[in-house]
Enzyme design. Sequence first.
Site, PDB file in Angstrom:
ATOM      1  N   GLU A  40       0.875  -1.167   0.000  1.00 57.52           N
ATOM      2  CA  GLU A  40       0.000   0.000   0.000  1.00 57.52           C
ATOM      3  C   GLU A  40       0.915   1.221   0.000  1.00 57.52           C
ATOM      4  OE1 GLU A  40      -2.780   0.316   3.251  1.00 57.52           O
ATOM      5  OE2 GLU A  40      -3.559   2.201   2.474  1.00 57.52           O
ATOM      6  N   ARG A 267       5.029 -12.680  10.189  1.00 61.20           N
ATOM      7  CA  ARG A 267       5.655 -11.378   9.922  1.00 61.20           C
ATOM      8  C   ARG A 267       7.067 -11.366  10.453  1.00 61.20           C
ATOM      9  NH1 ARG A 267       1.602  -7.389   9.132  1.00 61.20           N
ATOM     10  NH2 ARG A 267       3.071  -5.689   9.291  1.00 61.20           N
ATOM     11  N   LYS A 277       4.069   0.932   9.812  1.00 53.97           N
ATOM     12  CA  LYS A 277       4.290   2.099   8.964  1.00 53.97           C
ATOM     13  C   LYS A 277       3.685   3.343   9.611  1.00 53.97           C
ATOM     14  CE  LYS A 277       2.852   0.161   5.096  1.00 53.97           C
ATOM     15  NZ  LYS A 277       2.392   0.020   3.702  1.00 53.97           N
TER      16      LYS A 277
HETATM   17  P1  ATP Z   1      -0.216  -1.579   7.043  1.00 53.95           P
HETATM   18  O1  ATP Z   1      -0.011  -1.648   8.511  1.00 53.95           O
HETATM   19  O2  ATP Z   1      -0.231  -0.205   6.488  1.00 53.95           O
HETATM   20  O3  ATP Z   1      -1.240  -2.522   6.459  1.00 53.95           O
HETATM   21  P2  ATP Z   1       1.713  -3.362   6.002  1.00 53.95           P
HETATM   22  O4  ATP Z   1       3.035  -3.347   6.659  1.00 53.95           O
HETATM   23  O5  ATP Z   1       0.829  -4.535   6.063  1.00 53.95           O
HETATM   24  O6  ATP Z   1       1.115  -2.079   6.535  1.00 53.95           O
HETATM   25  P3  ATP Z   1       1.498  -3.343   3.123  1.00 53.95           P
HETATM   26  O7  ATP Z   1       1.939  -2.280   2.227  1.00 53.95           O
HETATM   27  O8  ATP Z   1       0.073  -3.704   3.126  1.00 53.95           O
HETATM   28  O9  ATP Z   1       1.932  -2.896   4.538  1.00 53.95           O
HETATM   29  O10 ATP Z   1       2.416  -4.613   2.943  1.00 53.95           O
HETATM   30  C1  ATP Z   1       2.697  -5.186   1.698  1.00 53.95           C
HETATM   31  C2  ATP Z   1       3.016  -6.634   1.884  1.00 53.95           C
HETATM   32  O11 ATP Z   1       4.124  -6.793   2.774  1.00 53.95           O
HETATM   33  C3  ATP Z   1       1.859  -7.408   2.473  1.00 53.95           C
HETATM   34  O12 ATP Z   1       1.690  -8.596   1.740  1.00 53.95           O
HETATM   35  C4  ATP Z   1       2.281  -7.701   3.872  1.00 53.95           C
HETATM   36  O13 ATP Z   1       1.767  -8.918   4.302  1.00 53.95           O
HETATM   37  C5  ATP Z   1       3.815  -7.725   3.768  1.00 53.95           C
HETATM   38  N1  ATP Z   1       4.408  -7.313   5.030  1.00 53.95           N
HETATM   39  C6  ATP Z   1       4.202  -6.168   5.682  1.00 53.95           C
HETATM   40  N2  ATP Z   1       4.858  -6.139   6.840  1.00 53.95           N
HETATM   41  C7  ATP Z   1       5.530  -7.303   6.936  1.00 53.95           C
HETATM   42  C8  ATP Z   1       6.400  -7.875   7.910  1.00 53.95           C
HETATM   43  N3  ATP Z   1       6.716  -7.235   9.032  1.00 53.95           N
HETATM   44  N4  ATP Z   1       6.908  -9.097   7.666  1.00 53.95           N
HETATM   45  C9  ATP Z   1       6.602  -9.745   6.534  1.00 53.95           C
HETATM   46  N5  ATP Z   1       5.789  -9.262   5.583  1.00 53.95           N
HETATM   47  C10 ATP Z   1       5.252  -8.055   5.768  1.00 53.95           C
HETATM   48 MG    MG Z   2      -1.318  -4.140   4.874  1.00 56.64          MG
END
Ligand code: ATP
Ligand code: MG
Length: 564
Positions: A40, A267, A277
């Site tokens: 995102e 994660r 974020k």
């Molecule tokens: P938000 O809290 O804004 O949803 P997010 O960290 O999930 O943030 P996205 O931009 O939706 O952000 O993440 C893109 C991809 O990265 C998603 O598929 C998410 O599952 C993966 N992702 C995000 N954070 C992690 C993490 N800490 N470890 C592994 N994968 C992650």
């Molecule tokens: Mg997300």
Amino acid sequence: MNTWEKEESKPSISFIEQFIAEDLKEGRNSGKVITRFPPEPNGYLHIGHAKAICLDFGMAQKYGGKCNLRFDDTNPVKEEVEYIDSIKEDIHWLGFDWEEREFYASDYFGKLYEFAIDLIKRNLAYVDDQPADLISTQKGTPSQPGTDSPYRKRPADESLDLFERMNRGEFGEGSRVLRAKIDMASPNMHMRDPIIYRIITTPHHRTGSTWMVYPMYDFAHGQSDYFEGITHSLCTLEFEVHRPLYDWFIDQLKTGDYGPRQIEFNRLNLTYTMMSKRKLLELVQEGKVSGWDDPRIPTLCGLRRRGYTPESIKRFIDLIGYTKVEAINDVSLLEHAIREDLNLKAPRVFGVLNPLKVTITNYPEGKVEDMEVINNPEDGTMGKRAVPFSREVFIEQLDFMENPPGKFFRLAPGMEVRLKGAYIIKCEGFRKNDITGAIEEVYCTYDPETRSGGEGSGKKVRGTLHWVSAAQAVDAEVRLYDRLFDHEDPSGQKDEDYRKFLNPDSLKILKGCKVEPSLANARPLDRFQFLRLGYFCVDPDSSSTKLVFNRTVQLKDTWAKVNK
Ligand code: ATP
Ligand code: MG
């Protein structure tokens, strides 16, 4: 080697890979592997995203497939073009490429809208006029079924008319939503008539004011996967409970055998930092850090500025692996990975952080000798360089003591040490500041027979110091970083704000450091090992008149010791 060690060193394939291999064996989805990375654009990528990126692109590479980059831009309120550019730069930096497959969830707004209309017509969706908080209380609890909205039985024609008018801007934000009609008694709360569209009047960075209704994440994500022909939709564990809904939408949409499969993994969380974020944005906006690329935060641009290599990040991600269990990974493992990588890659140089002048009284005034030193003992191909030596050199203040304890093998009155790559010197005296008592200069003699590589170089002394010749030294600023937080899990403490755990000493700026003249031409992001001190990287704030280094990591993990 015993059997246990053998087991450990075998590269294990993750459960995700096992699923993919099974699907391929069974010929599902015509035996293809198409994945996607769906950020995102509401912030910069961090090392957690790198874990997802390595998996999404890595699985596609390994199984002869493709990985799409898809921006999940369904919320115009929080998203910005700046983030899109940075995300692309960071993925490339990691070494992955989506080729021409750069997609946006907003590319599918038309199709998603048609699908919503279709669901309404099939009596599988309805417009609800209640406010969101009321809808949420009607959802019940995991142990109690929800209550039907009074609008649940609304005729399809009426919902259709209202939904179209919502999109024409006839109603204000929050006044109406579109909900899927699934099951208000489902044990899975996400299946209790989830909201799938809401009204947003903020213009979208790509579609402008074309749309007044925007799909919710759950309604956009799976369908976007479907439109793109994704076979394996890999995401983090929090989406596991969304999977029945993901499948439900796709079941309503699909016309043949093809369907994407969602697989969840844990994660990446790191000790002494945080990955949200939203919270990283707060740190940036409140000036707690210097920006998204502050070397103390785990964003990819921050890590890059700190001196991390893409290889070290990928190696770390390999080491921690993919599982179904949430955990916090020890940041010292990441530091181990960068040390291991830079040990092989980084040229060794002399840099003195807290200089103390040493005058070698029997060395001729005005004489300068070029000392030949090897650039990297781990890699002969990196060659040698000349380092000037003269009568006045700087050593580290910590390398001299007036009254040393027993095992101090550095410089002290009457003691001998080797200056790395040069001569053995002996301390004959020193001068103190009259007022402060600080040691200002040390007087030594050198033994001309002991030049490194020469005949007398076999003479043994206990200590070897790094040094820089005073006349040729280049001034530098050095930024020493420590953990940004002094708590292992700063954002996981109930009732306590993460800001409370900010480490006041996370950044220490040293000015007037002295580095060897070969560094005068170092370029931003060049990486070095400062002998005996650690790995350092040239900061982009550097210019030809002002050198600035960031300490990436110390040579050894001192934190673990100090905090025992
Ligand atoms: P938000 O809290 O804004 O949803 P997010 O960290 O999930 O943030 P996205 O931009 O939706 O952000 O993440 C893109 C991809 O990265 C998603 O598929 C998410 O599952 C993966 N992702 C995000 N954070 C992690 C993490 N800490 N470890 C592994 N994968 C992650
Ligand atoms: Mg997300």
